[in-house]
Design an enzyme around this catalytic site. Structure first.
Site, PDB file in Angstrom:
ATOM      1  N   CYS A 108       2.273   5.539   1.337  1.00  0.00           N
ATOM      2  CA  CYS A 108       2.038   5.417   2.885  1.00  0.00           C
ATOM      3  C   CYS A 108       0.494   5.894   3.222  1.00  0.00           C
ATOM      4  O   CYS A 108      -0.019   7.040   2.980  1.00  0.00           O
ATOM      5  CB  CYS A 108       2.918   6.349   3.729  1.00  0.00           C
ATOM      6  SG  CYS A 108       2.669   6.199   5.468  1.00  0.00           S
ATOM      7  N   VAL A 109      -0.219   4.850   4.105  1.00  0.00           N
ATOM      8  CA  VAL A 109      -1.657   5.453   4.343  1.00  0.00           C
ATOM      9  C   VAL A 109      -1.623   6.428   5.558  1.00  0.00           C
ATOM     10  O   VAL A 109      -2.658   7.095   5.613  1.00  0.00           O
ATOM     11  CB  VAL A 109      -2.265   4.049   4.857  1.00  0.00           C
ATOM     12  CG1 VAL A 109      -3.805   4.558   5.156  1.00  0.00           C
ATOM     13  CG2 VAL A 109      -2.073   3.100   3.512  1.00  0.00           C
ATOM     14  N   GLN A 110      -0.335   6.795   6.121  1.00  0.00           N
ATOM     15  CA  GLN A 110      -0.503   7.679   7.274  1.00  0.00           C
ATOM     16  C   GLN A 110      -0.254   8.953   6.660  1.00  0.00           C
ATOM     17  O   GLN A 110      -0.531   9.993   7.220  1.00  0.00           O
ATOM     18  CB  GLN A 110       0.722   7.152   8.092  1.00  0.00           C
ATOM     19  CG  GLN A 110       1.003   8.262   9.272  1.00  0.00           C
ATOM     20  CD  GLN A 110       0.007   8.490  10.303  1.00  0.00           C
ATOM     21  OE1 GLN A 110      -1.300   8.345  10.066  1.00  0.00           O
ATOM     22  NE2 GLN A 110       0.183   8.874  11.526  1.00  0.00           N
TER      23      GLN A 110
ATOM     24  N   CYS B 108      -0.888  -0.756   6.286  1.00  0.00           N
ATOM     25  CA  CYS B 108       0.089  -0.217   6.608  1.00  0.00           C
ATOM     26  C   CYS B 108       1.265  -0.717   5.734  1.00  0.00           C
ATOM     27  O   CYS B 108       1.804  -1.849   5.799  1.00  0.00           O
ATOM     28  CB  CYS B 108       0.842  -0.524   8.083  1.00  0.00           C
ATOM     29  SG  CYS B 108       2.483   0.293   8.432  1.00  0.00           S
ATOM     30  N   LEU B 109       1.231  -0.193   4.660  1.00  0.00           N
ATOM     31  CA  LEU B 109       2.310  -0.505   3.185  1.00  0.00           C
ATOM     32  C   LEU B 109       3.473  -0.922   3.670  1.00  0.00           C
ATOM     33  O   LEU B 109       3.821  -2.098   3.412  1.00  0.00           O
ATOM     34  CB  LEU B 109       2.049   0.613   2.101  1.00  0.00           C
ATOM     35  CG  LEU B 109       2.789   0.178   0.876  1.00  0.00           C
ATOM     36  CD1 LEU B 109       2.016   0.585  -0.296  1.00  0.00           C
ATOM     37  CD2 LEU B 109       4.135   0.754   0.956  1.00  0.00           C
TER      38      LEU B 109
ATOM     39  N   ASN C 284       6.186   8.410  13.009  1.00  0.00           N
ATOM     40  CA  ASN C 284       4.957   8.119  12.317  1.00  0.00           C
ATOM     41  C   ASN C 284       3.613   8.997  12.680  1.00  0.00           C
ATOM     42  O   ASN C 284       3.067   9.198  11.979  1.00  0.00           O
ATOM     43  CB  ASN C 284       4.224   6.601  12.782  1.00  0.00           C
ATOM     44  CG  ASN C 284       3.132   6.381  11.682  1.00  0.00           C
ATOM     45  OD1 ASN C 284       3.551   6.097  10.473  1.00  0.00           O
ATOM     46  ND2 ASN C 284       2.369   5.662  11.982  1.00  0.00           N
TER      47      ASN C 284
ATOM     48  N   TYR D   8       9.104   8.197   4.024  1.00  0.00           N
ATOM     49  CA  TYR D   8      10.179   7.541   4.815  1.00  0.00           C
ATOM     50  C   TYR D   8      11.518   8.070   4.844  1.00  0.00           C
ATOM     51  O   TYR D   8      11.529   8.868   4.087  1.00  0.00           O
ATOM     52  CB  TYR D   8       9.978   5.895   4.335  1.00  0.00           C
ATOM     53  CG  TYR D   8       8.610   5.460   4.162  1.00  0.00           C
ATOM     54  CD1 TYR D   8       7.851   5.143   5.110  1.00  0.00           C
ATOM     55  CD2 TYR D   8       8.127   4.795   2.914  1.00  0.00           C
ATOM     56  CE1 TYR D   8       6.473   4.749   4.999  1.00  0.00           C
ATOM     57  CE2 TYR D   8       7.066   4.240   2.794  1.00  0.00           C
ATOM     58  CZ  TYR D   8       6.233   4.468   3.809  1.00  0.00           C
ATOM     59  OH  TYR D   8       5.068   3.753   3.661  1.00  0.00           O
TER      60      TYR D   8
ATOM     61  N   ASN E  32      -1.121   5.511  13.709  1.00  0.00           N
ATOM     62  CA  ASN E  32      -1.859   6.238  12.384  1.00  0.00           C
ATOM     63  C   ASN E  32      -3.119   6.806  12.689  1.00  0.00           C
ATOM     64  O   ASN E  32      -3.911   6.241  13.465  1.00  0.00           O
ATOM     65  CB  ASN E  32      -2.227   4.967  11.722  1.00  0.00           C
ATOM     66  CG  ASN E  32      -2.714   5.296  10.332  1.00  0.00           C
ATOM     67  OD1 ASN E  32      -3.549   5.904  10.060  1.00  0.00           O
ATOM     68  ND2 ASN E  32      -1.969   4.719   9.343  1.00  0.00           N
TER      69      ASN E  32
END
Length: 259
Positions: free
Chosen positions: A199-201, A80-81, A168, A138, A15
């Site tokens: 998503c935090v990424q 990381c959801l 990722n 995703y 990430n």
């Protein structure tokens, strides 16, 4: 001057967005509020966004929490959801409870631990959202898992779009202009809120502000929800300029909305 608030970040190893967007929001807050922040990370190994790697990574969260406790941070964010949501409905509660216990054992004091999964569902409840539309990077099966998790919390997902990127590191390189375009394609006609990045990424901070300018419903992201929850745990006003309605950015008047 008071000492800066230490924010611990529990980060998937691939990430590269969590350590940019969460600090960026809290730095922006420094322009309108007196508190100052520093940021401290511990990493957990994860490269591919698959159920197997996510489960293995989540098992490493206790080590990362213990390391951050050594730095005597004031709050921790596990952002990381999908790692949380892929472990089963309601898992954020058990995860947060476990990590809070680790932090207390290692530091000798009570430290709040925020998960992006728990923050998102709590934030949607705070906004009064009963129906949401969701954008994710995703593959479709993981998006279905995320939507099912949200729905188990009593919030209907009326539409979702999957970017379908399993790598990722590549998720962290996705184009925010494309995200703005996709926000116009997802059906929000029945939604009370738009989750522009579950998503935090997936980079979304610029897109979040831009879409909120013309959206008559709140626009949130996993990252903005995490910042909101961190600030609430610290007892601070959850206000950040240009970071979506959850953090104080106005929604568009209906006549100003596009589409």
């Amino acid at each position: 001057m008071h000492s800066p608030i230490r924010v611990g970040l529990i980060v998937p190893s691939s990430n590269v967005t969590m350590e940019t967007e969460i600090p960026a929001m809290l730095r922006a807050r420094e322009s309108v509020a007196p508190e100052r922040f520093t940021f401290h990370s511990a990493r957990m190994r994860m490269q591919q966004v698959t159920a197997e790697e996510l489960k293995k990574m989540d098992a490493d969260a206790e080590r990362a929490t213990a390391e951050l406790a050594d730095a005597r941070v004031d709050v921790m964010g596990y952002a990381c959801l999908v790692a949380i949501m892929s472990q089963g409905h309601g898992y954020h509660r058990a995860s947060e409870e476990r990590l809070v216990a680790v932090a207390a054992r290692e530091s000798g004091s009570d430290l709040p631990v925020v998960s992006s999964a728990g923050a998102l569902v709590e934030a949607l409840g705070h906004l009064g959202a009963r129906k949401v539309a969701v954008l994710t990077p995703y593959m479709k099966p993981l998006t279905a898992t995320v939507c099912g998790y949200i729905e188990h919390e009593g919030i209907e997902v009326v539409d979702s779009l999957s970017r379908e990127e399993p790598d990722n590191l590549k998720v962290g390189e996705l184009d925010q202009d494309e995200l703005i375009r996709l926000a116009g394609e997802v059906d929000t006609s029945e939604a009370d809120a738009l989750v522009i990045s579950a998503c935090v990424q997936m980079p979304s901070l610029r897109a979040l502000a831009e879409v909120q300018r013309y959206s008559p419903i709140p626009v949130v992201s996993a990252a903005s929800a995490t910042v909101w929850k961190i600030l609430r745990e610290l007892g601070l006003e959850p206000v950040v300029p240009d970071a979506g309605a959850l953090l104080g950015q106005p929604v568009a008047a209906p006549q100003e909305a596009i589409g």
